[in-house]
Design a protein around this motif. Structure first.
Motif, PDB file in Angstrom:
ATOM      1  N   SER A 239       0.827  -1.207   0.000  1.00 44.26           N
ATOM      2  CA  SER A 239       0.000   0.000   0.000  1.00 44.26           C
ATOM      3  C   SER A 239       0.864   1.261   0.000  1.00 44.26           C
ATOM      4  CB  SER A 239      -0.900   0.019   1.229  1.00 44.26           C
ATOM      5  OG  SER A 239      -1.921  -0.904   1.051  1.00 44.26           O
ATOM      6  N   ALA A 242       2.591   1.593  -3.440  1.00 44.59           N
ATOM      7  CA  ALA A 242       1.624   1.963  -4.479  1.00 44.59           C
ATOM      8  C   ALA A 242       1.187   3.415  -4.297  1.00 44.59           C
ATOM      9  CB  ALA A 242       0.429   1.025  -4.423  1.00 44.59           C
ATOM     10  N   ALA A 243       0.958   3.830  -3.050  1.00 45.05           N
ATOM     11  CA  ALA A 243       0.510   5.208  -2.799  1.00 45.05           C
ATOM     12  C   ALA A 243       1.603   6.215  -3.171  1.00 45.05           C
ATOM     13  CB  ALA A 243       0.120   5.365  -1.337  1.00 45.05           C
ATOM     14  N   SER A 246       1.704   6.464  -6.850  1.00 47.47           N
ATOM     15  CA  SER A 246       0.479   6.992  -7.448  1.00 47.47           C
ATOM     16  C   SER A 246       0.414   8.523  -7.359  1.00 47.47           C
ATOM     17  CB  SER A 246      -0.748   6.366  -6.802  1.00 47.47           C
ATOM     18  OG  SER A 246      -0.905   6.868  -5.499  1.00 47.47           O
TER      19      SER A 246
ATOM     20  N   THR B  17      -2.170   4.762   2.890  1.00 49.47           N
ATOM     21  CA  THR B  17      -2.423   5.467   1.624  1.00 49.47           C
ATOM     22  C   THR B  17      -2.876   6.904   1.899  1.00 49.47           C
ATOM     23  OG1 THR B  17      -3.087   3.366   0.653  1.00 49.47           O
ATOM     24  CG2 THR B  17      -3.728   5.340  -0.542  1.00 49.47           C
ATOM     25  N   TYR B  21      -1.168  10.453   0.836  1.00 51.05           N
ATOM     26  CA  TYR B  21      -1.905  11.471   0.080  1.00 51.05           C
ATOM     27  C   TYR B  21      -2.013  12.799   0.828  1.00 51.05           C
ATOM     28  CZ  TYR B  21      -3.246   8.295  -3.660  1.00 51.05           C
ATOM     29  OH  TYR B  21      -3.217   7.455  -4.738  1.00 51.05           O
ATOM     30  N   GLU B 216      -5.761   2.660  -9.277  1.00 52.73           N
ATOM     31  CA  GLU B 216      -5.673   1.465  -8.426  1.00 52.73           C
ATOM     32  C   GLU B 216      -5.826   1.839  -6.958  1.00 52.73           C
ATOM     33  OE1 GLU B 216      -3.854  -1.451  -5.843  1.00 52.73           O
ATOM     34  OE2 GLU B 216      -2.941   0.474  -6.243  1.00 52.73           O
ATOM     35  N   ARG B 217      -5.159   2.909  -6.554  1.00 51.52           N
ATOM     36  CA  ARG B 217      -5.216   3.327  -5.147  1.00 51.52           C
ATOM     37  C   ARG B 217      -6.606   3.829  -4.761  1.00 51.52           C
ATOM     38  NH1 ARG B 217      -2.899   1.113  -1.330  1.00 51.52           N
ATOM     39  NH2 ARG B 217      -3.077  -0.473  -2.901  1.00 51.52           N
ATOM     40  N   PHE B 220      -8.827   0.987  -4.384  1.00 50.38           N
ATOM     41  CA  PHE B 220      -8.537   0.294  -3.126  1.00 50.38           C
ATOM     42  C   PHE B 220      -9.227   1.015  -1.951  1.00 50.38           C
ATOM     43  CE2 PHE B 220      -5.804   0.268   0.693  1.00 50.38           C
ATOM     44  CZ  PHE B 220      -5.852  -1.074   1.010  1.00 50.38           C
ATOM     45  N   LEU B 221      -9.111   2.337  -1.957  1.00 47.13           N
ATOM     46  CA  LEU B 221      -9.718   3.101  -0.860  1.00 47.13           C
ATOM     47  C   LEU B 221     -11.239   3.011  -0.902  1.00 47.13           C
ATOM     48  CD1 LEU B 221      -7.612   6.392  -0.661  1.00 47.13           C
ATOM     49  CD2 LEU B 221      -7.672   4.539   0.992  1.00 47.13           C
ATOM     50  N   TRP B 225     -10.981  -0.810   1.220  1.00 46.73           N
ATOM     51  CA  TRP B 225     -10.783  -0.190   2.533  1.00 46.73           C
ATOM     52  C   TRP B 225     -12.121   0.114   3.216  1.00 46.73           C
ATOM     53  CZ3 TRP B 225     -10.615   5.136   4.588  1.00 46.73           C
ATOM     54  CH2 TRP B 225      -9.960   5.198   5.817  1.00 46.73           C
TER      55      TRP B 225
ATOM     56  N   ALA C  66      -0.057  -1.811 -10.053  1.00 45.31           N
ATOM     57  CA  ALA C  66      -1.349  -1.387 -10.602  1.00 45.31           C
ATOM     58  C   ALA C  66      -1.509  -1.872 -12.040  1.00 45.31           C
ATOM     59  CB  ALA C  66      -1.461   0.127 -10.542  1.00 45.31           C
TER      60      ALA C  66
END
Lengths: 340, 234, 287
Positions: A239, A242-243, A246, B17, B21, B216-217, B220-221, B225, C66
């Motif tokens: 995670s 990937a984050a 991203s 994640t 962010y 993708e993220r 996922f969230l 999640w 991904a």
């Protein structure tokens, strides 16, 4: 004098390092050396070994940089603590996980040995190998060893069920495998009784070994340490990685807004190609035209491939020349500095 | 029904994640915590894997004969080879990497780096031909293509265009001889334009690469999640 | 201050617009990918004899999962459905987790759908991560016996004990190589070394989108036989599996692909918006 010796030694080793692959490529060594493939494999492993020995460099560097921040409570000491905690956690969990997997394969030792033994008896008898006991005698030894291990494995295998039950995991998979395992026990004993052909015994032992492996693997997979390892890898690490990457998706949006400006003919050409490629690779492009994927494909196959190939050929030739210069130590003098 | 560990992993992954962010708003302690945790975990992977997947099965196990089975008839699966002890030489040589931390011997680091550079150069030489020769040979395309004794105009055009692009882009990067004359300059300029088309294709592909990571993220969230949290809350 | 706000607004815009199809579970069919189709056809018509297998190299980590993960998922599913034994391996240490979880999840999914079993050791083997990159691959291609190069699987079990490797030889046993990566150097090592004078296995490549333009030159030269182009390639491949094999369509990847399409539209919109603003500002300055 001293520095000259050191510099020459570095140059010599650089040359030796590359020589093997160059000679191996140019000279058909397999015609001169018996079993060259095996020799080549061992030499290749030697090269890999040299590189692998550097495995701890990264950790030492992290310890030096972040450890000193933590010890002397410099700015960012808390971040350093977190980093070192992550490092220690992952290292220890990985070591314990490895230990657990070794334990799992150790459980299989006797079955592996028996499977290997029966295979060896067959191959030795085919090649009429000398200096080994008669086949009959070996089969008897195999039978004795198998029967000796039956009870040992029965205990081990029964334990698997208990462990899985204790861990509150799905026990149905274990039960069917246990049943298969015990059926094979009887089949193998019977095969010895009726003097069945060796390939049949081999097949049965191999099958039983596979079931036992599956059972021990279940114990390993449901162990606390394996779950912790997966939590760290699948849960946190994947995670986080990937984050991190991203974020680039968001940055490219800001770049598209601020930097992709049509201020010249070249920029217009680039934008045109970019638009065609983008629309050709998404589902919505089909709403505009059914031909967009084909146009994108043509763009990638023709102007793109040929232009990229031109760059690739040029860069590769340059890379080859650089490699030669490096190999012969004429690229840049890295044998300079205060030590040389 | 997901297992508790899987749920826990998904929840942790979602928090991680969001922490990453949060950097988009501004740098903060929450972000820095997970950033450093990521580096720590990533660095902790390799050493054990190097032992587990290479040093142990390929070097140490055969060296000490741990891969030999003692069969019940008194024979062995294979004789352990003492030649494996020769691996001590590259292992000791590889240890020279650590002279980096001892000032007096730090020059020795260059011995092992030099050797590795030499090996990389040798491999580049060996790999160049199988990789690049097909690239060159496949570029020799017929300029006029006949199909059933008639000219196939589309393929012929494609081939001419392909070779023109290849040569003009190569010529654009050809600095050994000074470029003079209108034809030469125009040819090089055409190469520049065609390269722009290539870079445009590159940009389009880059957009897909970067956006795929983001999609993708977010998926996922929004799915995994949220589902995991709902399950946990019950 | 204004610039910061503008930047944050764009971030929010992109995230919201991408989330839209995901929250609504909205999907439309993917665009056709010719290079992916040719890989599909190659695998679909592939036949293997005893001792032969597909070599699947997962050379990716979380950074490109991904794209590479759905690609490899579809290919492994296709190989499993065709009952082609699969050997998984990686040159990239961060792939260790995927090497284990990917075949397991595909086997479970197929078991739910078909009721059939796919077993470790018979249908697939995970060799794990191995260091050595180019040196290892050239060694692998030359070896008389594949299993001698690796010796053990990722759990430390001897490879010679697995059914899958009975009767296997060297490179000749690899009927198809499928390699998934975003790392150009790793891909190059296969292009350069994974071949013998008289034998080159079928080579399918799953690349991240950023390396599509480069991958096309190898497709053109015939050094690779098929290509999965990023997430769009994976979506097209999955669409083909939906059409030809699956009882229920796998909507998940198509929703992701649709969201990817929306994100493309957002980028195109931002480019146009940026240029309009530039022209307006320029005109205002000139005036």
């Amino acid at each position: 004098m001293k520095s000259n010796f050191r510099a020459n030694l570095v140059k010599l080793l650089t040359f030796i390092g590359g020589m093997y692959f160059v000679v191996e490529f140019l000279v058909p060594l397999e015609s001169y050396i018996d079993n060259f493939q095996d020799v080549h494999s061992k030499i290749s492993d030697g090269y890999v070994l040299i590189g692998t020995m550097a495995f701890a460099i990264g950790i030492i560097n992290l310890l030096l940089v972040y450890g000193s921040k933590l010890v002397f409570k410099r700015k960012g000491w808390f971040d350093s603590l977190v980093l070192l905690f992550g490092l220690a956690l992952m290292l220890s969990v990985s070591v314990l996980d490895w230990r657990e997997s070794l334990h799992s394969s150790k459980n299989l030792y006797e079955l592996n040995m028996l499977s290997n033994f029966v295979e060896t008896i067959i191959s030795d008898s085919k090649s009429k190998k000398k200096g080994v006991p008669e086949v009959k005698e070996r089969v008897r030894a195999l039978e004795r060893a198998y029967l000796k291990n039956v009870d040992v494995y029965e205990r081990k295998i029964s334990l698997v069920r208990n462990v899985i039950l204790e861990r509150k995991e799905d026990v149905s998979k274990v039960s069917s495998s246990l049943k298969d395992y015990r059926i094979l026990n009887d089949k193998i004993k019977n095969a010895f009784l009726v003097n069945a052909d060796l390939p049949i015994i081999q097949e049965l032992i191999s099958e039983q070994r596979q079931i036992a492996q599956h059972l021990f693997n279940l114990v390993y997979e449901t162990s606390f340490i394996k779950k912790l390892y997966r939590l760290l890898y699948d849960g946190l690490f994947v995670s986080l990685g990937a984050a991190m990457f991203s974020l680039l998706g968001i940055y490219i949006a800001i770049a598209a807004y601020r930097a992709f400006r049509i201020q010249s003919f070249e920029a217009a050409l680039m934008l045109g190609a970019a638009l065609l490629v983008m629309l050709g690779q998404i589902s919505f492009g089909l709403w505009i035209s059914e031909d967009l994927p084909a146009i994108r494909n043509w763009l990638l196959q023709n102007p793109n491939s040929s232009a990229f190939r031109a760059i690739k050929i040029g860069a590769s030739i340059a890379g080859l020349v650089m490699a030669f210069r490096m190999w012969l130590s004429i690229e840049s003098d890295f044998t300079s500095g205060e030590d040389f | 029904m997901l297992s508790t560990w899987l749920l826990l992993g998904t929840v942790l992954g979602g928090i991680a994640t969001i922490a990453i962010y949060s950097f988009l708003y501004k740098e903060n302690i929450f972000y820095r915590f997970f950033e450093h945790l990521y580096i720590g975990i990533a660095a902790g992977f390799f050493p054990v894997l190097a032992f587990k997947n290479f040093l142990w099965p390929k070097i140490l196990k055969p060296m000490f004969g741990y891969d030999v089975y003692n069969f019940p008839d008194g024979t062995v699966s294979h004789e352990p080879s003492s030649l494996y002890f020769l691996y001590i030489i590259p292992a000791l040589f590889g240890l020279l990497y650590y002279t980096l931390y001892i000032k007096r011997f730090s020059w020795m680091l260059k011995l092992v780096i030099g050797f590795s550079l030499g090996a990389a150069a040798g491999l580049t030489f060996k790999g160049f031909f199988p990789e690049i020769l097909p690239q060159i040979t496949k570029s020799f395309r017929p300029l006029v293509v006949f199909e059933n004794s008639e000219i196939n105009w589309i393929t012929s055009f494609e081939n001419i265009f392909f070779i023109f692009t290849l040569l003009s882009v190569m010529y654009y990067f050809f600095f050994t001889i000074k470029r003079e004359g209108r034809v030469a300059n125009s040819f090089a300029y055409a190469g520049r334009w065609l390269m722009m088309i290539c870079f445009g294709a590159f940009f389009g592909s880059t957009v897909m690469a970067r956006m795929a990571l983001l999609v993708e993220r977010i998926k996922f969230l929004a799915h995994d999640w949220v589902d995991a949290i709902q399950t946990l809350i019950g | 201050m204004k610039e910061v706000t503008e930047r944050r607004l764009i971030y929010l815009f992109v995230i919201l617009i991408v989330a839209f199809p995901i929250l609504l579970d909205y999907s439309i069919p993917p665009a056709r990918m010719k290079a992916g189709q040719s890989l599909y056809d190659k695998i679909d018509t592939l036949k293997v004899n005893d001792g032969e297998f597909a070599f699947v190299a997962l050379d990716f980590g979380p950074g490109t999962q991904a794209e590479n993960l759905p690609q490899s998922d579809s290919i492994v599913e296709h190989l499993f459905r065709k009952r082609i034994p699969v050997v998984l391996f990686s040159q990239y240490f961060l792939a260790e987790g995927f090497l284990k979880s990917l075949p397991e999840s595909v086997a479970k999914r197929l078991n739910r759908e078909t009721g059939e079993n796919w077993e470790y050791g018979k249908d697939w083997v995970n060799i794990g991560y191995r260091p050595g990159s180019g040196i290892l691959i050239q060694n692998l291609a030359k070896a008389d016996k594949f299993i001698e190069v690796f010796k053990e699987d990722a759990n430390g079990s001897s490879l010679s004990e697995f059914k899958l490797f009975k009767n296997s030889k060297g490179l000749e046993s690899v009927k198809i190589l499928t390699e998934f990566t975003g790392l150009v150097g790793v891909f190059d090592s296969y292009i350069q070394f994974f071949q013998k004078k008289n034998y080159v296995p079928i080579f399918g490549h799953g690349c991240t989108s950023i390396t599509i333009p480069e991958a096309y030159i190898y497709l053109d030269s015939g050094q690779i036989d098929g290509l999965l182009e990023g997430l769009a390639g994976a979506a097209w491949y999955s669409h083909l599996l939906d059409k030809n094999y699956r009882k229920n369509n796998m909507e998940d990847i198509q929703i992701t692909n649709t969201a990817l399409g929306v994100s493309h539209l957002a980028i195109i919109f931002l480019i146009i918006l940026g240029n309009i603003i530039m022209f307006v500002r320029r005109r205002r300055n000139n005036a």
